[in-house]
Design a protein around this motif. Structure first.
Motif, short mmCIF file in Angstrom:
data_model
loop_
_atom_site.label_atom_id
_atom_site.label_comp_id
_atom_site.label_asym_id
_atom_site.label_seq_id
_atom_site.Cartn_x
_atom_site.Cartn_y
_atom_site.Cartn_z
N UNK A 1 11.74 12.34 -0.65
CA UNK A 1 10.60 12.91 0.09
C UNK A 1 9.35 12.45 -0.67
N UNK A 2 9.36 11.48 -1.75
CA UNK A 2 8.15 10.91 -2.31
C UNK A 2 8.65 9.56 -3.10
N UNK A 3 7.41 8.90 -3.45
CA UNK A 3 7.57 7.69 -4.35
C UNK A 3 6.89 8.15 -5.50
N UNK A 4 7.78 8.33 -6.70
CA UNK A 4 7.36 8.63 -7.93
C UNK A 4 8.33 8.34 -9.05
N UNK A 5 8.00 7.96 -10.43
CA UNK A 5 8.76 7.71 -11.26
C UNK A 5 9.85 8.82 -11.53
N UNK A 6 11.12 8.32 -11.41
CA UNK A 6 12.25 9.30 -11.37
C UNK A 6 12.86 9.57 -9.96
N UNK B 1 0.78 -1.09 -0.16
CA UNK B 1 0.12 0.04 0.00
C UNK B 1 0.94 1.22 -0.07
N UNK B 2 1.16 1.82 -1.07
CA UNK B 2 1.69 3.08 -1.54
C UNK B 2 1.30 4.24 -0.64
N UNK B 3 1.92 4.85 0.32
CA UNK B 3 1.35 6.17 0.70
C UNK B 3 2.41 7.24 0.61
N UNK B 4 2.13 8.30 0.05
CA UNK B 4 2.97 9.42 -0.24
C UNK B 4 1.99 10.48 0.72
N UNK B 5 2.53 11.82 0.50
CA UNK B 5 1.94 13.02 1.31
C UNK B 5 0.57 13.20 0.46
#
Ligand code: URP
Ligand code: ZN
Ligand code: ZN
Length: 470
Positions: free
Chosen positions: A391-396, A10-14
Protein backbone atom coordinates in the motif's frame (compact mmCIF):
# COMPACT_ATOMS: atom_id res chain seq x y z
CA UNK A 1 18.14 -11.42 -9.49
CA UNK A 2 19.87 -9.58 -6.68
CA UNK A 3 18.43 -6.07 -6.99
CA UNK A 4 16.28 -3.71 -9.06
CA UNK A 5 16.86 0.00 -9.47
CA UNK A 6 14.07 2.27 -10.73
CA UNK A 7 15.56 5.58 -11.76
CA UNK A 8 14.18 9.12 -12.02
CA UNK A 9 10.48 8.44 -11.64
CA UNK A 10 7.89 10.67 -9.99
CA UNK A 11 7.07 8.71 -6.84
CA UNK A 12 3.51 9.28 -5.67
CA UNK A 13 2.10 7.65 -2.55
CA UNK A 14 -1.00 8.59 -0.57
CA UNK A 15 1.01 11.46 0.98
CA UNK A 16 4.21 12.01 -1.06
CA UNK A 17 5.04 13.37 -4.50
CA UNK A 18 8.72 13.73 -5.46
CA UNK A 19 11.28 12.51 -7.96
CA UNK A 20 13.88 9.94 -6.84
CA UNK A 21 15.44 6.52 -7.45
CA UNK A 22 14.27 3.36 -5.70
CA UNK A 23 16.53 0.41 -5.00
CA UNK A 24 14.77 -2.88 -4.20
CA UNK A 25 16.83 -5.70 -2.69
CA UNK A 26 15.62 -9.13 -1.61
CA UNK A 27 12.05 -8.09 -2.36
CA UNK A 28 12.05 -5.00 -0.09
CA UNK A 29 12.61 -1.33 -0.77
CA UNK A 30 16.17 -0.76 0.47
CA UNK A 31 16.94 2.82 -0.52
CA UNK A 32 15.03 5.82 -1.86
CA UNK A 33 17.20 8.74 -2.87
CA UNK A 34 18.71 10.90 -5.58
CA UNK A 35 21.44 9.42 -7.81
CA UNK A 36 21.53 6.11 -5.98
CA UNK A 37 24.79 4.39 -6.94
CA UNK A 38 24.85 0.65 -7.47
CA UNK A 39 27.28 -1.91 -8.78
CA UNK A 40 27.09 -5.59 -9.64
CA UNK A 41 23.97 -7.53 -10.38
CA UNK A 42 21.27 -4.86 -10.65
CA UNK A 43 18.46 -4.58 -13.20
CA UNK A 44 17.98 -0.90 -13.99
CA UNK A 45 14.69 0.62 -15.24
CA UNK A 46 14.35 4.20 -16.39
CA UNK A 47 11.12 5.76 -15.11
CA UNK A 48 11.67 9.32 -16.38
CA UNK A 49 8.32 10.85 -17.37
CA UNK A 50 6.36 8.14 -15.56
CA UNK A 51 4.50 7.97 -12.28
CA UNK A 52 5.95 5.47 -9.80
CA UNK A 53 3.06 4.16 -7.73
CA UNK A 54 2.64 1.49 -5.05
CA UNK A 55 1.18 -1.72 -6.51
CA UNK A 56 -2.60 -1.76 -6.48
CA UNK A 57 -4.40 -3.60 -3.69
CA UNK A 58 -7.73 -5.12 -4.73
CA UNK A 59 -9.57 -6.50 -1.70
CA UNK A 60 -12.55 -7.99 -3.53
CA UNK A 61 -12.07 -10.85 -6.00
CA UNK A 62 -13.66 -14.26 -6.58
CA UNK A 63 -11.15 -16.52 -8.34
CA UNK A 64 -11.88 -20.17 -9.12
CA UNK A 65 -14.99 -19.87 -6.96
CA UNK A 66 -18.02 -22.14 -6.72
CA UNK A 67 -21.15 -20.00 -6.38
CA UNK A 68 -24.32 -22.13 -6.26
CA UNK A 69 -24.43 -24.04 -9.57
CA UNK A 70 -21.86 -21.74 -11.19
CA UNK A 71 -18.07 -21.31 -11.20
CA UNK A 72 -16.00 -18.23 -11.88
CA UNK A 73 -13.88 -18.81 -14.94
CA UNK A 74 -10.52 -17.38 -13.85
CA UNK A 75 -8.04 -19.65 -12.12
CA UNK A 76 -5.71 -17.96 -9.67
CA UNK A 77 -3.10 -18.14 -12.42
CA UNK A 78 -5.17 -16.30 -15.02
CA UNK A 79 -6.95 -13.91 -12.64
CA UNK A 80 -3.76 -12.74 -10.95
CA UNK A 81 -1.92 -12.37 -14.28
CA UNK A 82 -4.80 -10.17 -15.40
CA UNK A 83 -4.53 -8.22 -12.12
CA UNK A 84 -0.80 -7.73 -12.68
CA UNK A 85 -1.32 -6.29 -16.18
CA UNK A 86 -3.74 -3.87 -14.57
CA UNK A 87 -1.16 -2.74 -11.98
CA UNK A 88 -2.52 -4.73 -9.05
CA UNK A 89 0.05 -6.74 -7.09
CA UNK A 90 -2.04 -7.72 -4.06
CA UNK A 91 -5.45 -9.37 -3.93
CA UNK A 92 -7.63 -10.37 -1.05
CA UNK A 93 -9.84 -13.10 -2.46
CA UNK A 94 -12.95 -14.67 -0.94
CA UNK A 95 -12.78 -18.23 0.26
CA UNK A 96 -15.77 -19.81 1.89
CA UNK A 97 -16.96 -22.20 4.49
CA UNK A 98 -19.20 -24.93 3.10
CA UNK A 99 -22.37 -25.40 5.18
CA UNK A 100 -21.80 -28.27 7.60
CA UNK A 101 -18.01 -28.00 7.43
CA UNK A 102 -15.43 -25.95 9.31
CA UNK A 103 -14.23 -22.68 7.79
CA UNK A 104 -10.72 -24.09 8.38
CA UNK A 105 -11.53 -26.71 5.74
CA UNK A 106 -12.68 -23.90 3.42
CA UNK A 107 -9.30 -22.22 3.83
CA UNK A 108 -7.48 -25.48 3.16
CA UNK A 109 -9.38 -25.91 -0.14
CA UNK A 110 -8.71 -22.31 -1.10
CA UNK A 111 -4.95 -22.76 -0.48
CA UNK A 112 -4.86 -25.60 -3.03
CA UNK A 113 -6.51 -23.38 -5.62
CA UNK A 114 -4.36 -20.33 -4.95
CA UNK A 115 -1.05 -22.13 -5.53
CA UNK A 116 -0.97 -20.87 -9.13
CA UNK A 117 -1.20 -17.19 -8.08
CA UNK A 118 1.19 -14.78 -9.84
CA UNK A 119 0.73 -11.93 -7.33
CA UNK A 120 0.43 -11.95 -3.54
CA UNK A 121 -2.93 -13.04 -2.16
CA UNK A 122 -4.72 -13.01 1.17
CA UNK A 123 -8.10 -14.51 2.03
CA UNK A 124 -11.33 -13.24 3.51
CA UNK A 125 -13.52 -16.04 4.88
CA UNK A 126 -17.20 -16.20 3.89
CA UNK A 127 -19.10 -17.59 6.89
CA UNK A 128 -22.17 -19.64 5.96
CA UNK A 129 -22.73 -21.69 9.07
CA UNK A 130 -22.35 -19.70 12.27
CA UNK A 131 -22.38 -22.12 15.23
CA UNK A 132 -20.43 -22.66 18.46
CA UNK A 133 -17.58 -24.49 16.72
CA UNK A 134 -17.31 -22.17 13.72
CA UNK A 135 -17.18 -19.17 16.07
CA UNK A 136 -14.16 -20.81 17.74
CA UNK A 137 -12.70 -21.54 14.30
CA UNK A 138 -12.97 -17.84 13.47
CA UNK A 139 -10.58 -17.11 16.33
CA UNK A 140 -8.16 -19.75 15.01
CA UNK A 141 -8.32 -18.23 11.54
CA UNK A 142 -7.48 -14.79 12.95
CA UNK A 143 -4.70 -15.85 15.33
CA UNK A 144 -3.04 -18.66 13.38
CA UNK A 145 -3.86 -18.20 9.70
CA UNK A 146 -3.82 -14.44 9.26
CA UNK A 147 -7.41 -14.41 7.97
CA UNK A 148 -8.53 -11.23 9.68
CA UNK A 149 -11.74 -10.46 7.81
CA UNK A 150 -15.01 -12.30 7.35
CA UNK A 151 -17.80 -11.77 4.85
CA UNK A 152 -21.42 -12.42 5.67
CA UNK A 153 -24.34 -12.18 3.27
CA UNK A 154 -27.70 -10.58 3.98
CA UNK A 155 -28.76 -11.67 0.46
CA UNK A 156 -29.08 -14.98 -1.45
CA UNK A 157 -31.41 -16.91 0.92
CA UNK A 158 -30.73 -20.65 0.79
CA UNK A 159 -27.32 -20.15 -0.83
CA UNK A 160 -25.17 -17.69 1.12
CA UNK A 161 -27.47 -15.70 3.43
CA UNK A 162 -27.24 -15.86 7.22
CA UNK A 163 -29.88 -14.45 9.57
CA UNK A 164 -29.41 -11.40 11.78
CA UNK A 165 -28.67 -13.47 14.89
CA UNK A 166 -25.82 -15.29 13.13
CA UNK A 167 -24.59 -12.01 11.72
CA UNK A 168 -24.51 -10.46 15.17
CA UNK A 169 -22.68 -13.43 16.74
CA UNK A 170 -20.03 -13.45 14.00
CA UNK A 171 -19.58 -9.67 14.25
CA UNK A 172 -19.01 -9.94 17.99
CA UNK A 173 -16.27 -12.56 17.60
CA UNK A 174 -14.63 -10.69 14.72
CA UNK A 175 -14.71 -7.35 16.52
CA UNK A 176 -13.44 -8.81 19.77
CA UNK A 177 -10.46 -10.47 18.09
CA UNK A 178 -9.09 -7.84 15.73
CA UNK A 179 -10.97 -8.74 12.57
CA UNK A 180 -13.18 -6.83 10.14
CA UNK A 181 -16.70 -7.92 9.24
CA UNK A 182 -17.50 -7.40 5.56
CA UNK A 183 -21.17 -7.33 4.67
CA UNK A 184 -23.08 -7.90 1.45
CA UNK A 185 -25.94 -5.61 2.34
CA UNK A 186 -29.16 -6.31 0.43
CA UNK A 187 -32.43 -7.54 1.94
CA UNK A 188 -32.42 -11.08 0.49
CA UNK A 189 -35.87 -12.32 1.58
CA UNK A 190 -37.68 -9.30 0.13
CA UNK A 191 -35.66 -9.52 -3.10
CA UNK A 192 -36.70 -13.17 -3.30
CA UNK A 193 -40.37 -12.16 -3.19
CA UNK A 194 -39.86 -9.59 -5.97
CA UNK A 195 -37.94 -12.08 -8.12
CA UNK A 196 -40.58 -14.79 -7.72
CA UNK A 197 -43.35 -12.33 -8.62
CA UNK A 198 -41.51 -11.08 -11.72
CA UNK A 199 -40.81 -14.60 -12.96
CA UNK A 200 -44.45 -15.62 -12.35
CA UNK A 201 -45.54 -12.67 -14.52
CA UNK A 202 -43.22 -13.80 -17.30
CA UNK A 203 -40.79 -10.89 -16.80
CA UNK A 204 -37.59 -12.83 -17.42
CA UNK A 205 -35.23 -10.58 -19.41
CA UNK A 206 -31.90 -9.49 -17.83
CA UNK A 207 -33.30 -6.01 -17.05
CA UNK A 208 -35.58 -7.47 -14.37
CA UNK A 209 -32.49 -8.33 -12.35
CA UNK A 210 -32.22 -4.61 -11.62
CA UNK A 211 -35.89 -3.87 -10.99
CA UNK A 212 -36.17 -6.72 -8.47
CA UNK A 213 -33.19 -5.47 -6.42
CA UNK A 214 -34.21 -1.85 -5.69
CA UNK A 215 -31.77 0.50 -4.00
CA UNK A 216 -34.06 0.92 -0.98
CA UNK A 217 -33.34 -2.70 -0.04
CA UNK A 218 -29.60 -2.03 -0.13
CA UNK A 219 -30.14 1.04 2.05
CA UNK A 220 -32.27 -0.91 4.53
CA UNK A 221 -29.76 -3.76 4.86
CA UNK A 222 -26.82 -1.37 5.17
CA UNK A 223 -28.59 0.50 7.96
CA UNK A 224 -29.41 -2.80 9.73
CA UNK A 225 -25.83 -4.09 9.40
CA UNK A 226 -24.49 -0.85 10.86
CA UNK A 227 -26.80 -0.99 13.87
CA UNK A 228 -25.92 -4.65 14.53
CA UNK A 229 -22.19 -3.89 14.25
CA UNK A 230 -22.63 -0.94 16.58
CA UNK A 231 -24.24 -3.19 19.18
CA UNK A 232 -21.60 -5.88 18.65
CA UNK A 233 -18.79 -3.32 19.02
CA UNK A 234 -17.34 -4.45 15.70
CA UNK A 235 -15.71 -2.54 12.84
CA UNK A 236 -17.68 -2.91 9.64
CA UNK A 237 -16.89 -2.81 5.92
CA UNK A 238 -19.75 -2.60 3.43
CA UNK A 239 -18.70 -4.31 0.19
CA UNK A 240 -19.69 -3.22 -3.32
CA UNK A 241 -21.80 -0.25 -2.19
CA UNK A 242 -23.89 1.02 -5.11
CA UNK A 243 -26.83 2.99 -3.73
CA UNK A 244 -27.31 6.50 -2.38
CA UNK A 245 -29.47 5.15 0.47
CA UNK A 246 -26.64 2.84 1.56
CA UNK A 247 -24.07 5.63 1.40
CA UNK A 248 -26.38 7.82 3.45
CA UNK A 249 -26.42 5.17 6.21
CA UNK A 250 -22.61 4.88 6.11
CA UNK A 251 -22.16 8.65 6.20
CA UNK A 252 -24.55 9.04 9.12
CA UNK A 253 -22.71 6.33 11.10
CA UNK A 254 -19.27 7.79 10.37
CA UNK A 255 -20.50 11.20 11.45
CA UNK A 256 -21.41 9.62 14.78
CA UNK A 257 -17.88 8.18 15.06
CA UNK A 258 -18.87 4.54 14.40
CA UNK A 259 -16.07 2.52 12.69
CA UNK A 260 -17.92 1.88 9.43
CA UNK A 261 -16.07 1.70 6.13
CA UNK A 262 -17.19 1.06 2.57
CA UNK A 263 -15.99 0.31 -0.93
CA UNK A 264 -17.55 0.89 -4.29
CA UNK A 265 -16.52 -0.57 -7.66
CA UNK A 266 -15.68 1.00 -11.06
CA UNK A 267 -18.87 -0.30 -12.68
CA UNK A 268 -21.03 1.64 -10.20
CA UNK A 269 -19.00 4.79 -10.84
CA UNK A 270 -19.09 4.66 -14.64
CA UNK A 271 -22.11 2.61 -15.78
CA UNK A 272 -25.85 2.87 -15.18
CA UNK A 273 -28.93 0.64 -15.39
CA UNK A 274 -29.29 1.73 -19.04
CA UNK A 275 -26.90 -1.13 -19.88
CA UNK A 276 -29.73 -3.58 -19.14
CA UNK A 277 -31.63 -2.18 -22.15
CA UNK A 278 -29.08 -3.65 -24.57
CA UNK A 279 -30.64 -5.87 -27.27
CA UNK A 280 -31.13 -9.60 -26.87
CA UNK A 281 -29.30 -11.21 -23.98
CA UNK A 282 -26.45 -8.63 -23.93
CA UNK A 283 -27.74 -7.13 -20.67
CA UNK A 284 -26.68 -10.36 -18.92
CA UNK A 285 -23.07 -9.16 -19.06
CA UNK A 286 -24.04 -6.47 -16.55
CA UNK A 287 -25.86 -8.76 -14.14
CA UNK A 288 -24.01 -8.40 -10.87
CA UNK A 289 -25.24 -7.69 -7.35
CA UNK A 290 -26.08 -5.07 -6.37
CA UNK A 291 -27.18 -4.12 -9.91
CA UNK A 292 -26.16 -1.00 -11.80
CA UNK A 293 -28.16 2.04 -10.64
CA UNK A 294 -29.37 5.36 -12.04
CA UNK A 295 -27.30 8.52 -12.44
CA UNK A 296 -28.29 10.12 -9.16
CA UNK A 297 -26.72 7.23 -7.23
CA UNK A 298 -23.53 7.66 -9.22
CA UNK A 299 -23.28 11.33 -8.24
CA UNK A 300 -23.53 10.35 -4.61
CA UNK A 301 -20.77 7.74 -4.95
CA UNK A 302 -18.43 10.37 -6.39
CA UNK A 303 -19.35 12.63 -3.50
CA UNK A 304 -18.52 9.80 -1.07
CA UNK A 305 -15.07 9.29 -2.58
CA UNK A 306 -14.40 13.00 -2.21
CA UNK A 307 -15.48 13.24 1.42
CA UNK A 308 -13.96 9.88 2.45
CA UNK A 309 -17.31 8.32 3.30
CA UNK A 310 -16.16 5.76 0.71
CA UNK A 311 -12.56 4.74 1.36
CA UNK A 312 -11.86 2.07 -1.25
CA UNK A 313 -12.48 1.20 -4.89
CA UNK A 314 -12.19 -2.53 -5.47
CA UNK A 315 -13.38 -4.63 -8.39
CA UNK A 316 -15.63 -7.48 -7.20
CA UNK A 317 -13.99 -9.38 -10.08
CA UNK A 318 -16.38 -12.33 -10.36
CA UNK A 319 -16.00 -13.47 -13.98
CA UNK A 320 -18.52 -15.60 -15.88
CA UNK A 321 -18.12 -15.87 -19.65
CA UNK A 322 -20.91 -14.53 -21.84
CA UNK A 323 -20.57 -17.42 -24.30
CA UNK A 324 -20.90 -21.04 -23.33
CA UNK A 325 -17.74 -22.11 -25.15
CA UNK A 326 -14.90 -22.82 -24.69
CA UNK A 327 -15.17 -23.42 -20.94
CA UNK A 328 -18.69 -24.84 -20.66
CA UNK A 329 -22.10 -23.84 -19.37
CA UNK A 330 -21.25 -23.80 -15.66
CA UNK A 331 -18.86 -20.86 -16.28
CA UNK A 332 -21.30 -18.98 -18.48
CA UNK A 333 -24.05 -16.35 -18.31
CA UNK A 334 -25.98 -18.56 -20.78
CA UNK A 335 -27.33 -20.49 -17.78
CA UNK A 336 -29.83 -17.68 -17.47
CA UNK A 337 -30.89 -17.43 -21.12
CA UNK A 338 -34.50 -18.34 -20.14
CA UNK A 339 -34.70 -16.29 -16.94
CA UNK A 340 -32.71 -13.49 -15.33
CA UNK A 341 -33.05 -15.32 -12.01
CA UNK A 342 -30.62 -17.97 -13.25
CA UNK A 343 -27.96 -15.66 -14.70
CA UNK A 344 -24.74 -16.09 -12.68
CA UNK A 345 -24.28 -12.87 -10.70
CA UNK A 346 -20.92 -11.23 -11.24
CA UNK A 347 -18.74 -9.31 -13.67
CA UNK A 348 -15.04 -8.96 -14.48
CA UNK A 349 -12.82 -5.94 -13.81
CA UNK A 350 -9.51 -6.83 -12.17
CA UNK A 351 -7.41 -5.59 -15.11
CA UNK A 352 -9.11 -2.23 -15.69
CA UNK A 353 -9.53 -0.78 -12.18
CA UNK A 354 -6.44 1.47 -12.06
CA UNK A 355 -6.69 2.96 -15.57
CA UNK A 356 -10.46 3.50 -15.27
CA UNK A 357 -10.19 5.28 -11.93
CA UNK A 358 -7.15 7.27 -13.01
CA UNK A 359 -8.95 8.39 -16.16
CA UNK A 360 -12.37 9.01 -14.59
CA UNK A 361 -11.23 10.43 -11.26
CA UNK A 362 -7.83 12.08 -11.81
CA UNK A 363 -7.83 13.09 -15.47
CA UNK A 364 -11.50 14.03 -15.77
CA UNK A 365 -12.72 14.77 -12.25
CA UNK A 366 -9.92 16.63 -10.47
CA UNK A 367 -8.99 13.95 -7.92
CA UNK A 368 -5.39 14.22 -6.74
CA UNK A 369 -3.01 11.40 -7.62
CA UNK A 370 -2.40 10.99 -3.86
CA UNK A 371 -6.10 10.29 -3.30
CA UNK A 372 -6.11 7.93 -6.29
CA UNK A 373 -3.30 5.93 -4.63
CA UNK A 374 -5.10 6.06 -1.31
CA UNK A 375 -8.39 4.56 -2.55
CA UNK A 376 -6.81 1.91 -4.78
CA UNK A 377 -3.86 0.81 -2.64
CA UNK A 378 -3.15 2.46 0.73
CA UNK A 379 -6.57 2.48 2.41
CA UNK A 380 -7.38 -1.16 1.53
CA UNK A 381 -3.92 -2.21 2.77
CA UNK A 382 -4.50 -0.34 6.05
CA UNK A 383 -8.05 -1.59 6.58
CA UNK A 384 -7.10 -5.22 5.98
CA UNK A 385 -3.86 -5.60 7.96
CA UNK A 386 -1.29 -5.28 5.18
CA UNK A 387 0.17 -1.81 5.72
CA UNK A 388 3.02 -0.78 5.50
CA UNK A 389 4.22 -3.99 3.84
CA UNK A 390 1.72 -3.22 1.05
CA UNK A 391 0.00 0.00 0.00
CA UNK A 392 2.94 2.38 -0.07
CA UNK A 393 6.51 2.92 -1.27
CA UNK A 394 8.79 3.28 1.75
CA UNK A 395 12.04 1.81 2.99
CA UNK A 396 11.22 -1.70 4.25
CA UNK A 397 7.98 -2.08 2.27
CA UNK A 398 7.63 -4.81 -0.34
CA UNK A 399 8.98 -3.66 -3.71
CA UNK A 400 5.53 -3.75 -5.34
CA UNK A 401 5.73 -0.89 -7.80
CA UNK A 402 3.85 0.28 -10.89
CA UNK A 403 5.29 2.53 -13.58
CA UNK A 404 2.32 4.40 -15.00
CA UNK A 405 2.15 6.72 -17.99
CA UNK A 406 -0.46 9.38 -17.07
CA UNK A 407 -0.67 10.67 -20.65
CA UNK A 408 -0.97 7.55 -22.81
CA UNK A 409 -4.32 7.23 -24.54
CA UNK A 410 -5.62 3.76 -25.33
CA UNK A 411 -8.84 1.82 -25.70
CA UNK A 412 -10.10 -1.00 -23.49
CA UNK A 413 -10.59 -4.26 -25.43
CA UNK A 414 -11.45 -7.66 -23.96
CA UNK A 415 -9.33 -9.35 -26.63
CA UNK A 416 -6.22 -7.65 -25.26
CA UNK A 417 -6.80 -8.64 -21.63
CA UNK A 418 -5.35 -11.60 -19.78
CA UNK A 419 -8.34 -13.01 -17.92
CA UNK A 420 -10.10 -16.08 -19.35
CA UNK A 421 -13.30 -14.07 -19.64
CA UNK A 422 -14.65 -13.23 -23.08
CA UNK A 423 -15.91 -9.69 -22.45
CA UNK A 424 -15.31 -6.49 -20.53
CA UNK A 425 -17.96 -4.12 -19.18
CA UNK A 426 -15.96 -1.30 -20.83
CA UNK A 427 -15.41 -2.54 -24.41
CA UNK A 428 -14.28 0.31 -26.68
CA UNK A 429 -13.93 2.86 -23.87
CA UNK A 430 -11.06 5.31 -24.47
CA UNK A 431 -8.96 6.03 -21.40
CA UNK A 432 -5.95 8.20 -20.62
CA UNK A 433 -3.30 6.64 -18.37
CA UNK A 434 -1.69 3.23 -18.78
CA UNK A 435 0.27 0.70 -16.76
CA UNK A 436 3.71 0.32 -18.37
CA UNK A 437 5.72 -1.87 -15.96
CA UNK A 438 4.87 -3.78 -12.81
CA UNK A 439 7.22 -5.09 -10.13
CA UNK A 440 6.30 -7.69 -7.55
CA UNK A 441 8.72 -7.66 -4.62
CA UNK A 442 11.27 -6.06 -6.94
CA UNK A 443 10.86 -8.49 -9.82
CA UNK A 444 9.61 -7.02 -13.09
CA UNK A 445 6.57 -9.14 -13.99
CA UNK A 446 4.93 -6.88 -16.60
CA UNK A 447 7.06 -5.05 -19.13
CA UNK A 448 4.76 -3.31 -21.62
CA UNK A 449 2.90 -6.11 -23.36
CA UNK A 450 5.42 -8.73 -22.19
CA UNK A 451 4.77 -11.12 -19.33
CA UNK A 452 7.82 -11.82 -17.19
CA UNK A 453 6.01 -13.31 -14.20
CA UNK A 454 5.10 -16.92 -13.57
CA UNK A 455 2.35 -18.91 -11.96
CA UNK A 456 3.18 -19.85 -8.38
CA UNK A 457 5.33 -16.80 -7.60
CA UNK A 458 2.55 -15.12 -5.59
CA UNK A 459 2.89 -15.49 -1.83
CA UNK A 460 0.17 -16.09 0.74
CA UNK A 461 -0.41 -12.99 2.86
CA UNK A 462 -0.89 -13.76 6.54
CA UNK A 463 -2.53 -10.52 7.64
CA UNK A 464 -2.31 -8.54 10.86
CA UNK A 465 -5.28 -7.07 12.71
CA UNK A 466 -7.93 -5.56 10.42
CA UNK A 467 -10.64 -3.02 10.89
CA UNK A 468 -9.19 0.44 11.25
CA UNK A 469 -7.24 3.18 9.57
CA UNK A 470 -5.22 4.47 12.49
O1 URP B 1 -22.58 -10.18 -8.37
C1 URP B 1 -21.70 -10.34 -7.56
N1 URP B 1 -21.30 -9.34 -6.83
N2 URP B 1 -21.16 -11.55 -7.43
C2 URP B 1 -20.18 -11.93 -6.52
C3 URP B 1 -20.73 -12.30 -5.20
C4 URP B 1 -20.80 -11.11 -4.31
O2 URP B 1 -21.88 -10.84 -3.82
O3 URP B 1 -19.80 -10.46 -4.08
ZN1 ZN C 1 -21.39 -9.57 -2.28
ZN1 ZN D 1 -18.08 -10.10 -4.59
Amino acid sequence: MAATLIRNGRIVTAVDDYTADILVKDGKVETIGRNVQVGGDVEVHDAAGLLVLPGGVDVHTHLDWEFGPTYTVDTFGTGTKSAAFGGTTTLIDFCNQTAGFSPLKGLENWHKRRESACVDVGAHMIMLDVNDQSLIDMKTLIAKEGVTSFKLFMAYPGVLMVDDGALFKAMRVAGGNGAMTCIHAENGPVIQVLVQEAVAQGLKAPKYHASTRPSILEGEATHRAIRLAELAGAPLYIVHLSAGEALHAVTEARDRGIPVHAETCPHYLFLTAEEYERPGFEGAKYVMTPPLRDHHHQHQLWRGLKTDDLQVVSTDHCPFCFNEQPYGIKYSKQQGIDSFSKIPNGAPGVETRLPLIFDGAVTKNGMSINRFVEITSTAPAKLFGLFPRKGTIAVGSDGDIVLFDPKEQWTIRAAEQHSRIDYTLFEGRPVTGRVKKVFLRGQCIVDGANWRGREGMGQYLRRAESGAIR
